[in-house]
Design a protein around this motif. Structure first.
Motif, mmCIF file in Angstrom:
data_model
loop_
_atom_site.group_PDB
_atom_site.id
_atom_site.type_symbol
_atom_site.label_atom_id
_atom_site.label_comp_id
_atom_site.label_asym_id
_atom_site.label_seq_id
_atom_site.Cartn_x
_atom_site.Cartn_y
_atom_site.Cartn_z
ATOM 1 N N PHE A 10 62.357 1.349 148.268
ATOM 2 C CA PHE A 10 62.092 2.775 148.849
ATOM 3 C C PHE A 10 60.740 3.073 148.876
ATOM 4 C CE2 PHE A 10 62.728 3.382 144.476
ATOM 5 C CZ PHE A 10 62.065 4.627 144.149
ATOM 6 N N MET A 11 60.204 4.067 149.842
ATOM 7 C CA MET A 11 58.976 4.681 149.818
ATOM 8 C C MET A 11 58.990 6.231 149.540
ATOM 9 S SD MET A 11 56.485 4.241 153.145
ATOM 10 C CE MET A 11 57.757 4.883 154.509
ATOM 11 N N GLU A 12 57.862 6.500 149.028
ATOM 12 C CA GLU A 12 57.655 8.137 148.514
ATOM 13 C C GLU A 12 56.393 8.530 148.788
ATOM 14 O OE1 GLU A 12 58.137 10.377 144.512
ATOM 15 O OE2 GLU A 12 58.680 8.338 144.295
ATOM 16 N N MET A 13 55.954 9.359 149.520
ATOM 17 C CA MET A 13 54.768 9.798 149.711
ATOM 18 C C MET A 13 54.098 10.919 148.622
ATOM 19 S SD MET A 13 53.778 8.810 152.560
ATOM 20 C CE MET A 13 54.335 8.012 154.093
ATOM 21 N N LEU A 14 53.071 10.486 148.233
ATOM 22 C CA LEU A 14 52.261 10.950 147.111
ATOM 23 C C LEU A 14 50.802 11.559 147.665
ATOM 24 C CD1 LEU A 14 52.811 8.131 144.518
ATOM 25 C CD2 LEU A 14 54.186 10.241 144.670
ATOM 26 N N PRO A 15 50.355 12.678 146.582
ATOM 27 C CA PRO A 15 49.274 13.421 146.916
ATOM 28 C C PRO A 15 48.073 11.954 146.780
ATOM 29 C CG PRO A 15 50.118 14.338 145.306
ATOM 30 C CD PRO A 15 51.011 13.265 145.549
ATOM 31 N N PRO A 16 46.996 12.043 147.676
ATOM 32 C CA PRO A 16 46.026 10.907 147.547
ATOM 33 C C PRO A 16 45.267 11.154 145.979
ATOM 34 C CG PRO A 16 45.666 12.293 149.160
ATOM 35 C CD PRO A 16 46.631 13.334 148.862
ATOM 36 N N VAL A 17 44.773 9.950 145.707
ATOM 37 C CA VAL A 17 44.248 10.001 144.263
ATOM 38 C C VAL A 17 42.597 9.450 144.251
ATOM 39 C CG1 VAL A 17 44.363 8.561 141.846
ATOM 40 C CG2 VAL A 17 46.303 9.184 143.312
ATOM 41 N N GLY A 18 42.484 8.966 145.398
ATOM 42 C CA GLY A 18 41.097 8.353 145.695
ATOM 43 C C GLY A 18 40.984 7.049 144.916
ATOM 44 N N PHE A 19 41.659 6.065 145.122
ATOM 45 C CA PHE A 19 41.454 4.577 144.953
ATOM 46 C C PHE A 19 40.241 3.934 145.601
ATOM 47 C CE2 PHE A 19 46.088 5.350 143.964
ATOM 48 C CZ PHE A 19 46.090 5.075 142.782
ATOM 49 N N ASN A 20 39.388 3.193 144.686
ATOM 50 C CA ASN A 20 38.238 2.480 145.463
ATOM 51 C C ASN A 20 38.742 1.259 146.092
ATOM 52 O OD1 ASN A 20 36.426 4.375 145.061
ATOM 53 N ND2 ASN A 20 36.389 3.778 142.925
ATOM 54 N N ASP A 21 39.697 0.362 145.166
ATOM 55 C CA ASP A 21 40.111 -0.969 145.790
ATOM 56 C C ASP A 21 41.569 -0.815 145.593
ATOM 57 O OD1 ASP A 21 40.297 -0.915 142.999
ATOM 58 O OD2 ASP A 21 38.572 -2.275 142.844
ATOM 59 N N PHE A 22 42.136 -2.347 145.954
ATOM 60 C CA PHE A 22 43.426 -2.672 145.751
ATOM 61 C C PHE A 22 43.658 -3.645 144.330
ATOM 62 C CE2 PHE A 22 47.352 -4.732 145.595
ATOM 63 C CZ PHE A 22 48.334 -3.709 146.368
ATOM 64 N N SER A 23 44.128 -3.334 143.407
ATOM 65 C CA SER A 23 44.110 -4.255 142.135
ATOM 66 C C SER A 23 45.898 -4.527 141.580
ATOM 67 C CB SER A 23 43.590 -3.384 140.771
ATOM 68 O OG SER A 23 44.217 -2.247 140.849
ATOM 69 N N ILE A 24 45.746 -5.762 141.186
ATOM 70 C CA ILE A 24 46.928 -6.349 140.441
ATOM 71 C C ILE A 24 47.175 -5.862 138.981
ATOM 72 C CG2 ILE A 24 48.629 -8.164 139.788
ATOM 73 C CD1 ILE A 24 47.798 -9.389 142.414
ATOM 74 N N ARG A 25 47.852 -5.068 138.693
ATOM 75 C CA ARG A 25 47.825 -4.355 137.330
ATOM 76 C C ARG A 25 48.677 -5.149 136.532
ATOM 77 N NH1 ARG A 25 48.095 2.090 137.728
ATOM 78 N NH2 ARG A 25 46.012 2.721 138.738
ATOM 79 N N ARG A 26 48.472 -5.218 135.093
ATOM 80 C CA ARG A 26 48.979 -5.626 134.156
ATOM 81 C C ARG A 26 50.675 -5.255 133.998
ATOM 82 N NH1 ARG A 26 47.280 -8.761 129.630
ATOM 83 N NH2 ARG A 26 49.297 -8.507 128.426
ATOM 84 N N SER A 27 51.531 -6.045 133.783
ATOM 85 C CA SER A 27 52.758 -5.958 133.845
ATOM 86 C C SER A 27 53.234 -4.900 132.654
ATOM 87 C CB SER A 27 53.617 -7.159 133.575
ATOM 88 O OG SER A 27 53.351 -8.185 134.618
ATOM 89 N N GLU A 28 54.128 -4.322 133.167
ATOM 90 C CA GLU A 28 54.827 -3.175 132.075
ATOM 91 C C GLU A 28 55.834 -3.513 131.782
ATOM 92 O OE1 GLU A 28 54.872 0.575 133.849
ATOM 93 O OE2 GLU A 28 53.010 1.144 133.658
ATOM 94 N N GLU A 29 56.439 -3.150 130.499
ATOM 95 C CA GLU A 29 57.694 -3.481 129.904
ATOM 96 C C GLU A 29 58.675 -2.279 130.038
ATOM 97 O OE1 GLU A 29 57.841 -6.285 126.822
ATOM 98 O OE2 GLU A 29 56.023 -6.886 127.034
#
Ligand SMILES: [Zn+2]
Ligand SMILES: [Zn+2]
Length: 216
Positions: free
Chosen positions: A62-81
């Motif tokens: 599913f997709m949800e629209m959020l307010p912009p944050v201002g990311f500079n790049d695309f990253s793969i984040r550390r996994s969450e438990e």
């Protein structure tokens, strides 16, 4: 599903559509935030379904629209438990056509290396000790990647990008041949050749695979 190259695919799609943001694995599934023009974001969501990697299966999205944050790049984040529901885990998968070709190519650095694998094939379920599926949570954590393997693992354009069991003859596990009493008779290629000789002499071998033993 974890371990099927889903995050690298989203990474590539984001780059192609010039979207910033991040993606991460959780025990309940993949979460991804992308930022950019709305059309591009919707295109990202649409293409994600069409271009999912061969071993993946999207059971719900599913997709949800959020307010912009201002990311500079695309990253793969550390996994969450996370507590609760557990994501699907890929089964061990037979060697893919690309790996089979490398395996038999004398010029390839994995020529005749029995533990060759990539994002599209190789062990999964049998090597997982905990979720989420990341190398420190697998039996491969005992093998530190060499420089060449590390480079593949970190290159988003490589077939082995974030392939958790990535290994080669320099840094990965090896085969060996044991006597019935447990003494080591031969190692690496010599072990395989000797095993072939023993089989052709009519002897019985127990071949240890990922998930158990095969009597030959
Ligand atoms: Zn492969
Ligand atoms: Zn290596």
């Amino acid at each position: 599903m974890q371990g099927v190259g889903f995050r690298p695919t989203l990474h590539r799609l984001a780059a192609e559509l010039q979207l910033a943001g991040w993606v991460l694995n959780t025990t309940t599934g993949v979460i991804c935030e992308v930022e950019g023009p709305e059309d591009q974001c919707r295109e990202f969501f649409r293409r994600m379904h069409g271009e999912a990697p061969p071993l993946s299966r999207i059971t719900a999205s599913f997709m949800e629209m959020l307010p912009p944050v201002g990311f500079n790049d695309f990253s793969i984040r550390r996994s969450e438990e996370e507590e609760g529901e557990v994501t699907l885990i890929s089964p061990d998968t037979a060697i893919c056509a690309d790996c089979a070709r490398e395996l038999l190519d004398p010029a390839d650095r994995r020529y005749r290396y029995p533990f060759i694998n990539c994002t599209n094939c190789g062990p999964r379920y049998s090597i997982i000790e905990a979720l989420p599926y990341d190398r420190p949570h697998t039996t491969m954590s005992a093998f530190a990647m060499c420089e060449d393997c590390r480079r593949e693992y970190e290159d988003p354009g490589n077939r082995r990008y974030h392939a958790q069991p990535n290994a080669c003859p320099v840094c990965g596990p090896q085969v060996w041949l044991s006597s019935r009493e447990g003494g080591r008779l031969a190692e690496r290629d010599e072990a395989i050749q000797q095993a072939v000789r023993m089989l052709s002499e009519g002897r019985i071998l127990a071949v240890k695979g990922l998930g158990g033993f095969h009597l030959a």
